[in-house]
Motif scaffolding. Structure first.
Motif, PDB file in Angstrom:
ATOM      1  N   THR A 295       1.173   8.697  -7.889  1.00 55.97           N
ATOM      2  CA  THR A 295       1.127   7.811  -6.725  1.00 55.97           C
ATOM      3  C   THR A 295       2.173   6.722  -6.900  1.00 55.97           C
ATOM      4  N   TRP A 296       3.042   6.589  -5.905  1.00 54.73           N
ATOM      5  CA  TRP A 296       4.170   5.676  -5.984  1.00 54.73           C
ATOM      6  C   TRP A 296       4.122   4.669  -4.849  1.00 54.73           C
ATOM      7  N   TYR A 297       4.678   3.485  -5.110  1.00 56.67           N
ATOM      8  CA  TYR A 297       4.755   2.432  -4.108  1.00 56.67           C
ATOM      9  C   TYR A 297       6.175   1.892  -4.041  1.00 56.67           C
ATOM     10  N   ILE A 298       6.566   1.463  -2.852  1.00 50.88           N
ATOM     11  CA  ILE A 298       7.876   0.870  -2.641  1.00 50.88           C
ATOM     12  C   ILE A 298       7.697  -0.559  -2.145  1.00 50.88           C
ATOM     13  N   ALA A 299       8.317  -1.496  -2.839  1.00 48.45           N
ATOM     14  CA  ALA A 299       8.334  -2.894  -2.417  1.00 48.45           C
ATOM     15  C   ALA A 299       9.711  -3.169  -1.825  1.00 48.45           C
ATOM     16  N   TYR A 300       9.750  -3.934  -0.749  1.00 44.36           N
ATOM     17  CA  TYR A 300      11.023  -4.207  -0.086  1.00 44.36           C
ATOM     18  C   TYR A 300      10.895  -5.486   0.721  1.00 44.36           C
ATOM     19  N   HIS A 301      12.029  -5.973   1.211  1.00 41.96           N
ATOM     20  CA  HIS A 301      11.934  -7.112   2.114  1.00 41.96           C
ATOM     21  C   HIS A 301      12.310  -6.691   3.530  1.00 41.96           C
ATOM     22  N   ARG A 302      11.903  -7.509   4.474  1.00 38.98           N
ATOM     23  CA  ARG A 302      12.216  -7.309   5.890  1.00 38.98           C
ATOM     24  C   ARG A 302      12.350  -8.685   6.523  1.00 38.98           C
ATOM     25  N   PHE A 303      12.914  -8.728   7.712  1.00 34.70           N
ATOM     26  CA  PHE A 303      12.907  -9.993   8.436  1.00 34.70           C
ATOM     27  C   PHE A 303      11.460 -10.448   8.581  1.00 34.70           C
ATOM     28  N   ALA A 304      11.199 -11.720   8.330  1.00 32.53           N
ATOM     29  CA  ALA A 304       9.839 -12.230   8.528  1.00 32.53           C
ATOM     30  C   ALA A 304       9.426 -11.963   9.979  1.00 32.53           C
ATOM     31  N   VAL A 305       8.234 -11.414  10.144  1.00 34.23           N
ATOM     32  CA  VAL A 305       7.720 -11.085  11.481  1.00 34.23           C
ATOM     33  C   VAL A 305       6.958 -12.291  12.025  1.00 34.23           C
ATOM     34  N   PRO A 306       7.258 -12.781  13.262  1.00 37.31           N
ATOM     35  CA  PRO A 306       8.094 -12.093  14.246  1.00 37.31           C
ATOM     36  C   PRO A 306       9.500 -12.638  14.382  1.00 37.31           C
ATOM     37  N   ALA A 307       9.838 -13.770  13.800  1.00 33.08           N
ATOM     38  CA  ALA A 307      11.083 -14.450  14.165  1.00 33.08           C
ATOM     39  C   ALA A 307      12.027 -14.631  12.993  1.00 33.08           C
ATOM     40  N   GLY A 308      11.922 -13.794  11.967  1.00 37.67           N
ATOM     41  CA  GLY A 308      12.764 -13.941  10.797  1.00 37.67           C
ATOM     42  C   GLY A 308      14.184 -13.459  11.028  1.00 37.67           C
ATOM     43  N   ASN A 309      14.988 -13.612   9.993  1.00 32.06           N
ATOM     44  CA  ASN A 309      16.376 -13.173  10.051  1.00 32.06           C
ATOM     45  C   ASN A 309      16.837 -12.891   8.629  1.00 32.06           C
ATOM     46  N   GLY A 310      18.162 -12.814   8.424  1.00 38.68           N
ATOM     47  CA  GLY A 310      18.688 -12.429   7.121  1.00 38.68           C
ATOM     48  C   GLY A 310      18.522 -13.436   6.009  1.00 38.68           C
ATOM     49  N   THR A 311      18.058 -14.656   6.334  1.00 34.17           N
ATOM     50  CA  THR A 311      17.748 -15.628   5.284  1.00 34.17           C
ATOM     51  C   THR A 311      16.302 -16.098   5.362  1.00 34.17           C
ATOM     52  N   ASN A 312      15.530 -15.476   6.237  1.00 30.71           N
ATOM     53  CA  ASN A 312      14.096 -15.759   6.349  1.00 30.71           C
ATOM     54  C   ASN A 312      13.365 -14.421   6.315  1.00 30.71           C
ATOM     55  N   ARG A 313      13.096 -13.984   5.088  1.00 34.38           N
ATOM     56  CA  ARG A 313      12.569 -12.637   4.882  1.00 34.38           C
ATOM     57  C   ARG A 313      11.237 -12.692   4.141  1.00 34.38           C
ATOM     58  N   GLU A 314      10.514 -11.591   4.178  1.00 36.61           N
ATOM     59  CA  GLU A 314       9.201 -11.508   3.541  1.00 36.61           C
ATOM     60  C   GLU A 314       9.073 -10.181   2.809  1.00 36.61           C
ATOM     61  N   VAL A 315       8.125 -10.117   1.877  1.00 40.20           N
ATOM     62  CA  VAL A 315       7.967  -8.958   1.005  1.00 40.20           C
ATOM     63  C   VAL A 315       6.852  -8.061   1.513  1.00 40.20           C
ATOM     64  N   ALA A 316       7.140  -6.767   1.583  1.00 39.42           N
ATOM     65  CA  ALA A 316       6.169  -5.761   2.000  1.00 39.42           C
ATOM     66  C   ALA A 316       6.056  -4.680   0.934  1.00 39.42           C
ATOM     67  N   ILE A 317       4.916  -4.013   0.884  1.00 34.66           N
ATOM     68  CA  ILE A 317       4.696  -2.872  -0.008  1.00 34.66           C
ATOM     69  C   ILE A 317       4.073  -1.741   0.803  1.00 34.66           C
ATOM     70  N   ASP A 318       4.606  -0.532   0.648  1.00 34.91           N
ATOM     71  CA  ASP A 318       4.053   0.652   1.295  1.00 34.91           C
ATOM     72  C   ASP A 318       4.071   1.815   0.317  1.00 34.91           C
ATOM     73  N   ARG A 319       3.419   2.913   0.694  1.00 37.13           N
ATOM     74  CA  ARG A 319       3.411   4.109  -0.137  1.00 37.13           C
ATOM     75  C   ARG A 319       4.767   4.802  -0.088  1.00 37.13           C
ATOM     76  N   LEU A 320       5.173   5.354  -1.214  1.00 36.83           N
ATOM     77  CA  LEU A 320       6.347   6.215  -1.307  1.00 36.83           C
ATOM     78  C   LEU A 320       5.848   7.604  -1.666  1.00 36.83           C
TER      79      LEU A 320
END
Length: 335
Positions: A295-320
């Motif tokens: 069982t594997w997991y992937i951690a990554y960043h994305r634009f903060a939801v809903p109004a983030g951008n390339g310097t306002n990001r947040e960390v998410a984890i999902d299954r790989l």
């Protein structure tokens, strides 16, 4: 409606006759045979809704050390990504994260860098923990360099191991950022790094030096930054981020190879935006396997939801997940 909790230290919850019973513990063959609870597969943690960390963070490096999961992200939200601190977070289940504070600060802890604390990575070896990081040179120089710090605990404090960069700016083409260390089953560790060009070199056993003559350029097509390597069933997977982190099209692609050095065959994109969910800029990832499982997991960043951008990001984890042929299935980003 109110609820109350009770502890029954001398009783055991079990399933019997299609009902749940709180029975006195009896160490007998009949008692054990009568219970229909069975452990059919190892328990593995599941993630809750994203983001997993409160606040603005990016470039998460996830690793399992000493029985816990650890996240080491870039502290985000600063203009031009000018933050100076790295923090550590840990969890037993990938759901509840404990904050361990600042583990390295460019200001007081690093003589050759005073800005741009970007994209850390942590590896364990020889009973110690090594933090690889990039930073802008002191005295206002914007050129990035790679460093390595060492600690006796995954939560630090880390100290600069060399007092100078491990990879000095300008030594190789491309920007010296985004270090990642992969340790193979034979114990050999490899350092990957670079924006615009991807390089790899075997690390010496001290984890703080390497032979420059062994540095290789292994840049795949579409590569921008954020390399990460894993091995599964004899296949090596090289993953990286494409496009710019300020773009909503920031995404993760991968290739497969027969060794940590390649050669590599590009396979395609596995993680990208989902505008229906308001998810943009999914990239700069890392991967961890739940110990003793597939069982594997992937951690990554994305634009903060809903109004983030390339310097306002947040960390998410999902299954790989992997397909039957060993290719990686497209990751479904979750809100």
């Amino acid at each position: 409606m109110t609820f109350a909790s009770y502890n029954f230290p001398d009783r055991r919850l079990r399933h019997r006759d299609n009902e749940l019973w709180i029975d006195p513990v009896q160490d007998s063959d009949l008692y054990r045979a009568d219970s229909s609870f069975r452990v059919r597969s190892p328990w593995v943690p599941k993630t809750t809704a994203n983001p997993v960390l409160p606040g603005l963070f990016a470039d998460p490096h996830i690793v399992h050390l000493d029985g816990r999961y650890y996240l080491y992200p870039t502290t985000d939200g600063y203009a031009s990504w000018s933050g100076t601190q790295y923090t550590a977070w840990s969890s037993a289940d990938l759901e509840t994260w404990t904050f361990h504070g600042t583990i390295l600060d460019h200001g007081p802890d690093v003589s050759w860098a005073d800005n741009s604390a970007w994209a850390p990575a942590v590896a364990a070896k020889n009973g110690r923990y090594y933090l690889y990081f990039s930073g802008g040179a002191a005295s206002g120089n914007t050129a990035k360099q790679l460093g390595v710090a060492v600690a006796d605990s995954p939560t630090g404090p880390f100290r600069d191991a060399l007092g100078r960069p491990l990879v000095a700016a300008g030594t190789y083409s491309g920007q010296a950022i985004d270090p990642m260390v992969f340790t193979d089953d034979d114990g050999r560790s490899y350092l990957y790094w670079g924006q615009g060009a991807l390089r790899v070199v075997p690390l010496n056993d001290d984890m703080t030096s390497f032979d420059p003559a062994q540095v290789r350029n292994i840049t795949p097509s579409g590569y921008n930054e954020g390399a990460f390597v894993i091995e599964r069933d004899g296949t090596y997977y090289l993953m990286w981020s494409e496009n710019d982190t300020r773009s909503e099209d920031y995404r993760v692609a991968y290739a497969t190879g027969s060794s940590p050095l390649g050669p590599w065959t590009k396979r395609g994109v596995i993680l990208s935006k989902n505008l229906d969910l308001g998810i943009k800029g999914t990239g700069h990832h890392s991967v961890v396997r739940a110990p003793g499982t597939d069982t594997w997991y992937i951690a990554y960043h994305r634009f903060a939801v809903p109004a983030g951008n390339g310097t306002n990001r947040e960390v998410a984890i999902d299954r790989l997940r992997f397909n039957a042929d060993g290719t990686i299935a497209v990751v479904v980003p979750t809100p």
